[in-house]
Structure formats: C-alpha cells, structure tokens
Motif scaffolding. Structure first.
Motif, PDB file in Angstrom:
ATOM      1  N   GLN A  92       0.813  -1.223   0.000  1.00 30.51           N
ATOM      2  CA  GLN A  92       0.000   0.000   0.000  1.00 30.51           C
ATOM      3  C   GLN A  92       0.847   1.273   0.000  1.00 30.51           C
ATOM      4  OE1 GLN A  92      -2.240  -0.760   3.646  1.00 30.51           O
ATOM      5  NE2 GLN A  92      -0.998   0.716   4.778  1.00 30.51           N
ATOM      6  N   GLY A  93       2.170   1.105   0.081  1.00 32.49           N
ATOM      7  CA  GLY A  93       3.051   2.274   0.020  1.00 32.49           C
ATOM      8  C   GLY A  93       3.632   2.618   1.378  1.00 32.49           C
ATOM      9  N   PHE A  94       4.822   3.185   1.376  1.00 38.05           N
ATOM     10  CA  PHE A  94       5.517   3.523   2.621  1.00 38.05           C
ATOM     11  C   PHE A  94       4.819   4.665   3.350  1.00 38.05           C
ATOM     12  CE2 PHE A  94       8.859   6.107   4.748  1.00 38.05           C
ATOM     13  CZ  PHE A  94       9.187   5.207   5.753  1.00 38.05           C
ATOM     14  N   ALA A  95       4.547   5.744   2.602  1.00 38.30           N
ATOM     15  CA  ALA A  95       3.945   6.927   3.237  1.00 38.30           C
ATOM     16  C   ALA A  95       2.538   6.622   3.759  1.00 38.30           C
ATOM     17  CB  ALA A  95       3.912   8.090   2.248  1.00 38.30           C
ATOM     18  N   ASN A  96       1.871   5.671   3.110  1.00 35.25           N
ATOM     19  CA  ASN A  96       0.497   5.344   3.503  1.00 35.25           C
ATOM     20  C   ASN A  96       0.421   4.368   4.673  1.00 35.25           C
ATOM     21  OD1 ASN A  96      -0.512   6.865   1.339  1.00 35.25           O
ATOM     22  ND2 ASN A  96      -0.266   5.140  -0.067  1.00 35.25           N
ATOM     23  N   THR A  97       1.559   3.930   5.182  1.00 35.72           N
ATOM     24  CA  THR A  97       1.575   2.938   6.256  1.00 35.72           C
ATOM     25  C   THR A  97       2.042   3.584   7.565  1.00 35.72           C
ATOM     26  OG1 THR A  97       2.074   1.170   4.677  1.00 35.72           O
ATOM     27  CG2 THR A  97       2.549   0.729   6.990  1.00 35.72           C
ATOM     28  N   SER A  98       1.239   3.475   8.589  1.00 36.09           N
ATOM     29  CA  SER A  98       1.622   4.019   9.898  1.00 36.09           C
ATOM     30  C   SER A  98       2.229   2.915  10.762  1.00 36.09           C
ATOM     31  CB  SER A  98       0.374   4.570  10.606  1.00 36.09           C
ATOM     32  OG  SER A  98      -0.538   3.510  10.835  1.00 36.09           O
ATOM     33  N   THR A  99       3.007   3.310  11.768  1.00 31.48           N
ATOM     34  CA  THR A  99       3.544   2.298  12.682  1.00 31.48           C
ATOM     35  C   THR A  99       2.390   1.611  13.421  1.00 31.48           C
ATOM     36  OG1 THR A  99       3.894   4.061  14.309  1.00 31.48           O
ATOM     37  CG2 THR A  99       5.811   3.342  13.054  1.00 31.48           C
ATOM     38  N   ARG A 100       1.289   2.339  13.602  1.00 32.74           N
ATOM     39  CA  ARG A 100       0.091   1.741  14.206  1.00 32.74           C
ATOM     40  C   ARG A 100      -0.426   0.592  13.355  1.00 32.74           C
ATOM     41  NH1 ARG A 100      -4.452   3.174  17.417  1.00 32.74           N
ATOM     42  NH2 ARG A 100      -5.682   1.253  17.446  1.00 32.74           N
ATOM     43  N   ALA A 101      -0.472   0.806  12.022  1.00 35.02           N
ATOM     44  CA  ALA A 101      -0.949  -0.248  11.117  1.00 35.02           C
ATOM     45  C   ALA A 101      -0.029  -1.459  11.154  1.00 35.02           C
ATOM     46  CB  ALA A 101      -1.058   0.291   9.690  1.00 35.02           C
ATOM     47  N   ILE A 102       1.273  -1.207  11.280  1.00 37.06           N
ATOM     48  CA  ILE A 102       2.232  -2.320  11.348  1.00 37.06           C
ATOM     49  C   ILE A 102       2.013  -3.115  12.631  1.00 37.06           C
ATOM     50  CG2 ILE A 102       4.690  -2.948  11.455  1.00 37.06           C
ATOM     51  CD1 ILE A 102       5.240  -0.253   9.916  1.00 37.06           C
ATOM     52  N   ALA A 103       1.867  -2.386  13.759  1.00 38.65           N
ATOM     53  CA  ALA A 103       1.628  -3.053  15.046  1.00 38.65           C
ATOM     54  C   ALA A 103       0.340  -3.881  14.982  1.00 38.65           C
ATOM     55  CB  ALA A 103       1.553  -2.018  16.170  1.00 38.65           C
ATOM     56  N   ASP A 104      -0.710  -3.299  14.382  1.00 37.57           N
ATOM     57  CA  ASP A 104      -1.983  -4.017  14.241  1.00 37.57           C
ATOM     58  C   ASP A 104      -1.806  -5.300  13.443  1.00 37.57           C
ATOM     59  OD1 ASP A 104      -3.303  -2.125  15.693  1.00 37.57           O
ATOM     60  OD2 ASP A 104      -4.299  -1.165  13.982  1.00 37.57           O
ATOM     61  N   ALA A 105      -1.016  -5.214  12.361  1.00 33.99           N
ATOM     62  CA  ALA A 105      -0.830  -6.377  11.482  1.00 33.99           C
ATOM     63  C   ALA A 105      -0.088  -7.502  12.203  1.00 33.99           C
ATOM     64  CB  ALA A 105      -0.073  -5.969  10.221  1.00 33.99           C
ATOM     65  N   VAL A 106       0.775  -7.125  13.159  1.00 32.01           N
ATOM     66  CA  VAL A 106       1.511  -8.137  13.927  1.00 32.01           C
ATOM     67  C   VAL A 106       0.650  -8.641  15.089  1.00 32.01           C
ATOM     68  CG1 VAL A 106       3.596  -8.563  15.304  1.00 32.01           C
ATOM     69  CG2 VAL A 106       3.723  -7.072  13.317  1.00 32.01           C
ATOM     70  N   GLY A 107      -0.259  -7.786  15.544  1.00 34.17           N
ATOM     71  CA  GLY A 107      -1.073  -8.145  16.701  1.00 34.17           C
ATOM     72  C   GLY A 107      -0.409  -7.748  18.004  1.00 34.17           C
ATOM     73  N   ILE A 108       0.346  -6.651  17.962  1.00 34.85           N
ATOM     74  CA  ILE A 108       0.973  -6.135  19.188  1.00 34.85           C
ATOM     75  C   ILE A 108       0.560  -4.680  19.367  1.00 34.85           C
ATOM     76  CG2 ILE A 108       2.982  -7.673  19.047  1.00 34.85           C
ATOM     77  CD1 ILE A 108       4.582  -5.305  17.889  1.00 34.85           C
ATOM     78  N   ARG A 109       0.860  -4.117  20.528  1.00 29.16           N
ATOM     79  CA  ARG A 109       0.578  -2.714  20.770  1.00 29.16           C
ATOM     80  C   ARG A 109       1.643  -1.857  20.089  1.00 29.16           C
ATOM     81  NH1 ARG A 109      -2.988  -1.965  25.068  1.00 29.16           N
ATOM     82  NH2 ARG A 109      -3.380  -3.896  26.219  1.00 29.16           N
ATOM     83  N   GLN A 110       1.242  -0.630  19.732  1.00 32.16           N
ATOM     84  CA  GLN A 110       2.183   0.288  19.106  1.00 32.16           C
ATOM     85  C   GLN A 110       3.386   0.548  20.019  1.00 32.16           C
ATOM     86  OE1 GLN A 110       0.183   3.805  17.803  1.00 32.16           O
ATOM     87  NE2 GLN A 110       1.802   4.452  16.404  1.00 32.16           N
ATOM     88  N   SER A 111       3.115   0.598  21.323  1.00 31.36           N
ATOM     89  CA  SER A 111       4.205   0.842  22.276  1.00 31.36           C
ATOM     90  C   SER A 111       5.216  -0.313  22.269  1.00 31.36           C
ATOM     91  CB  SER A 111       3.652   1.061  23.679  1.00 31.36           C
ATOM     92  OG  SER A 111       2.853  -0.047  24.062  1.00 31.36           O
ATOM     93  N   SER A 112       4.727  -1.525  21.999  1.00 32.06           N
ATOM     94  CA  SER A 112       5.642  -2.675  21.917  1.00 32.06           C
ATOM     95  C   SER A 112       6.520  -2.567  20.677  1.00 32.06           C
ATOM     96  CB  SER A 112       4.859  -3.984  21.851  1.00 32.06           C
ATOM     97  OG  SER A 112       3.954  -4.067  22.919  1.00 32.06           O
ATOM     98  N   LEU A 113       5.923  -2.050  19.598  1.00 29.89           N
ATOM     99  CA  LEU A 113       6.699  -1.870  18.367  1.00 29.89           C
ATOM    100  C   LEU A 113       7.849  -0.896  18.627  1.00 29.89           C
ATOM    101  CD1 LEU A 113       5.413  -1.486  14.760  1.00 29.89           C
ATOM    102  CD2 LEU A 113       7.018   0.198  15.655  1.00 29.89           C
ATOM    103  N   TYR A 114       7.552   0.187  19.355  1.00 28.25           N
ATOM    104  CA  TYR A 114       8.585   1.194  19.625  1.00 28.25           C
ATOM    105  C   TYR A 114       9.693   0.653  20.525  1.00 28.25           C
ATOM    106  CZ  TYR A 114       5.945   4.802  17.214  1.00 28.25           C
ATOM    107  OH  TYR A 114       5.309   5.540  16.254  1.00 28.25           O
ATOM    108  N   HIS A 115       9.438  -0.466  21.165  1.00 30.49           N
ATOM    109  CA  HIS A 115      10.485  -1.117  21.947  1.00 30.49           C
ATOM    110  C   HIS A 115      11.585  -1.645  21.011  1.00 30.49           C
ATOM    111  CE1 HIS A 115      12.292  -3.387  25.203  1.00 30.49           C
ATOM    112  NE2 HIS A 115      12.250  -4.474  24.451  1.00 30.49           N
ATOM    113  N   HIS A 116      11.175  -2.015  19.774  1.00 33.93           N
ATOM    114  CA  HIS A 116      12.122  -2.587  18.806  1.00 33.93           C
ATOM    115  C   HIS A 116      12.664  -1.564  17.806  1.00 33.93           C
ATOM    116  CE1 HIS A 116      11.247  -6.697  20.118  1.00 33.93           C
ATOM    117  NE2 HIS A 116       9.975  -6.327  20.196  1.00 33.93           N
ATOM    118  N   PHE A 117      11.813  -0.636  17.393  1.00 35.90           N
ATOM    119  CA  PHE A 117      12.210   0.359  16.385  1.00 35.90           C
ATOM    120  C   PHE A 117      11.703   1.727  16.828  1.00 35.90           C
ATOM    121  CE2 PHE A 117      11.662  -3.654  14.081  1.00 35.90           C
ATOM    122  CZ  PHE A 117      12.874  -3.750  13.409  1.00 35.90           C
TER     123      PHE A 117
END
Lengths: 221, 221
Positions: free
Chosen positions: B22-47
């Motif tokens: 769907q494109g880089f600019a169109n993807t939020s870190t929230r959407a990535i966290a949702d796709a993994v099934g983790i919280r956004q705050s957990s994602l920020y633990h890694h990146f």
C-alpha cells in the motif's frame, strides 16, 4: 515561471517536481496548487484527482517513445537485412533511453509505486505494455537474422528502464542512452557491425524522431 | 503466523508487506503493530521510527548478496583465467538475482522512494554502492581477459536490479536470474564458454552461498 504554455502544463510540471522530490503520497493537491500559484479550486478545474495528474505524467513518460517505436516498427527499411533489423532496435533503445535520461523530472521512479496500480493508470500501463511488446518483436526480428538469443527485446527493454535507476543514483552521463543501444547490439553479436548500425539508426531517428504526439507532460530539460 | 523467530522479525515482515502493498507513506507504525497483533508501544520497543524499519528492510535486500560478492571477489580461483573470471561475475549475478527474485517481498521497488534518501538509510546506500563497486571490479577483471567492453560490471548490476521491475510487472520466471547471468556472459563474448562458466559458477555458489550474515529481514519464499 514554470515551463508550459498553459496552466495545465504548469500544474503537471509542479506535480512532477513534488512527486519525484518528496513522494506522491506526501504531496497534496493543495501543495501542487501552491507551487503553481493558483487556488486549489482552479486546479480542480483541470484535474479532478491527484491520481489523474499522476496518470497523465506517467503516460507522458512512454507516449513519445511509443509513437516513435510504432513508426519504426511499421517502416519497411531498405538495405542489408541484418543492419536494417538491428538499426530498428538500436534506434528505439536510443530514442526511448534519451527520453528517459533527458526528461525534466525522473518520473520513472514512480512506475512501481503501489499507488500506481489503480484503474486510472490503465492507459499508462497499456502504453508501456505495447512498448514492451514492440521491443520484443524488434528483438525477434533481429534474432531471426543474427546469432542472438531469444529474449533480446526484453533485455533491451530492461536495460532502457534501468536508466531510470541510474539517473536516480546520479550516474547518468551524456552517452548513457547511446551506450545502452550499443550494448544491445553487442548482445546481438553485432559488435563489428556497429558503425553501419549506428548510421542506419541515426537515419531512423532523423526520419521519425519528431512525429507529433500528445505529450503535455513530457518536456526536455 | 508470520515467519520469523522473534517479534522483531514479525514486525519487519508485516512492515515489508504493507510498504510494498500500500506504500511507505500510507503505512503508519500503528498499522504495522496491528498487522503483527501487538501494541504500538511494543513496536517502539524494537524500532524508534518507521524510517528505521525501512532502513533495516532495505539493508536486508543487499546484505546477503554483498557478503557473497565479497567472498567471491576475495577468492583466488583456480583453473583457466577466462573461465575463472567469468564464473565470478556469473555467480554474483546469479546469486544476487536469485535473492531479489525469491525474497518474500519485492522490497527493491522502494529503492528510489524520495523518502529513502534520509540519513538513516546511509548504511543501505553504502552497502549497495559497495556491491555495485564489486560488480564493476569483477567486470574489469573479465574485460581484461576477454573481448568485452568496459562497463560490463555496471551493465550486469543494472540487469540484476531490473529483475525488481520484472517482478513488479509479474514477469519473473524460475530461470530469470540464471538467464540474466547467462546474458552477461554473452555480453562478455563468452557464449561458447557458457557450460564451463556455469559449472564453475555453481561451484562458487556451493562454496560461498551460505556464509552467515545478519539479515533478519531477508527471507526466502
């Protein structure tokens, strides 16, 4: 002042600069209107969506080359078969490559955007596919008369489009397009025929190089 | 379940799918966290940023090939000079091309995003430049012993990266990478030597094809 005789041309030029400079998704129609110095409502008088602008810009990257390739493909050349067939492919590679190297903005970097798969981009996709097909046919014609592998036309198409990447990497030089055309001839096993092929290729470009096409978005630097 | 032993791997895989789909600019870190099934705050633990994720993904598209190319470049081969030199370039083209054709996501389409010019992408840019340099040196080595033009390595690099476009266009086949390696050999004037070159190239891939590199983001389909 931006190049272009009309407001429409100016909008296309501003959009091309913004899309290639900061990204398609990151550019709003508002930002495009601001860059031209018109109101957003005036922009919508010319284009109903941002996709429509991108579609027209992408179309402009192939339309001139496609018109040239069609003319060369339909031409019944005279002279030695091997040189004639080789010169056709050489001329198309050189002409198409030169367009990609010298256009005002390197719009080819937007070809593979996920966003560029929508319905509104179908005319561009169809034109690019037709251009690829002509490369393939010119390649087959040449393979039939010289010692080169099938797939020559596809390889030529790939090498020409790779000029977009080379340009994005800042590695384009004045002879990148002609060197690419020569490379395709070497691949066809015609290294020794290069002087004759180059001369015949120049002839084709002189004859068909300025056929009129509707390309409001394609401007030379 | 996404491939990857760790949460970090799953984040990279989800991000790669979304960026290419769907494109880089169109993807939020929230959407990535949702796709993994983790919280956004957990994602920020890694990146810490979305750019950091893209940087790691882009780096993953060259790191394996770069490690292989370094090993092949440093190897002192045995046998006939012409075949040995040719086999090195053939092997690098085949290995690198195979990586680009078979990686789980076609991340190369993101190479020329305007957004990918930031500082955080320098390690990727540096690795890609080193890989291009090795192609150039292998090409020069080969040009010195056979009848091919200077610029052979650059042409090879362009043909390999054009596999990214071919894949985006849905035109990759099982032998696209090996056909590309053979094309480079034909360009070098070694068509008749192909069987010997292919055999020596296979030998190099067997010897160096599984050298360990840190590539958490590079997975085969």
């Amino acid at each position: 002042m931006r190049p272009g005789a009309t407001a429409r041309d100016e909008i296309l030029d501003a959009a091309a600069e913004l899309f290639t400079g900061q990204g398609f998704a990151n550019t709003s129609t508002r930002a495009i209107a601001d860059a031209v110095g018109i109101r957003q409502s005036s922009l919508y008088h010319h284009f109903s969506t941002k996709d429509e602008i991108l579609g027209e810009l992408l179309g402009g990257t192939v339309s001139t080359s496609l018109a040239f390739a069609r003319a060369v493909h339909d031409d019944s050349g005279e002279g030695r078969q091997e040189v004639t067939s080789a010169a056709r492919l050489h001329a198309v590679v050189l002409f198409d490559g030169s367009q990609l190297c010298s256009s005002r903005w390197n719009l080819g970097v937007l070809y593979h955007l996920p966003e560029a798969r929508a319905e509104v981009f179908q005319p561009f996709m169809a034109a690019r596919t037709e251009l690829r097909t002509i490369y393939g046919e010119l390649g087959q014609e040449l393979t039939a008369v010289c010692d080169s592998d099938a797939g020559l036309g596809d390889t030529a198409f790939r090498l020409v489009e790779s000029l977009i990447n080379l340009r994005a990497d800042g590695l384009i030089s004045a002879d990148s397009a002609s060197a690419t055309a020569d490379t395709v001839m070497i691949l066809a096993g015609l290294k020794r025929e290069l002087p004759a092929v180059r001369a015949a290729s120049s002839g084709l470009i002189s004859r068909f190089g300025d056929i009129p096409v509707r390309t409001p978005s394609r401007k030379s630097a």
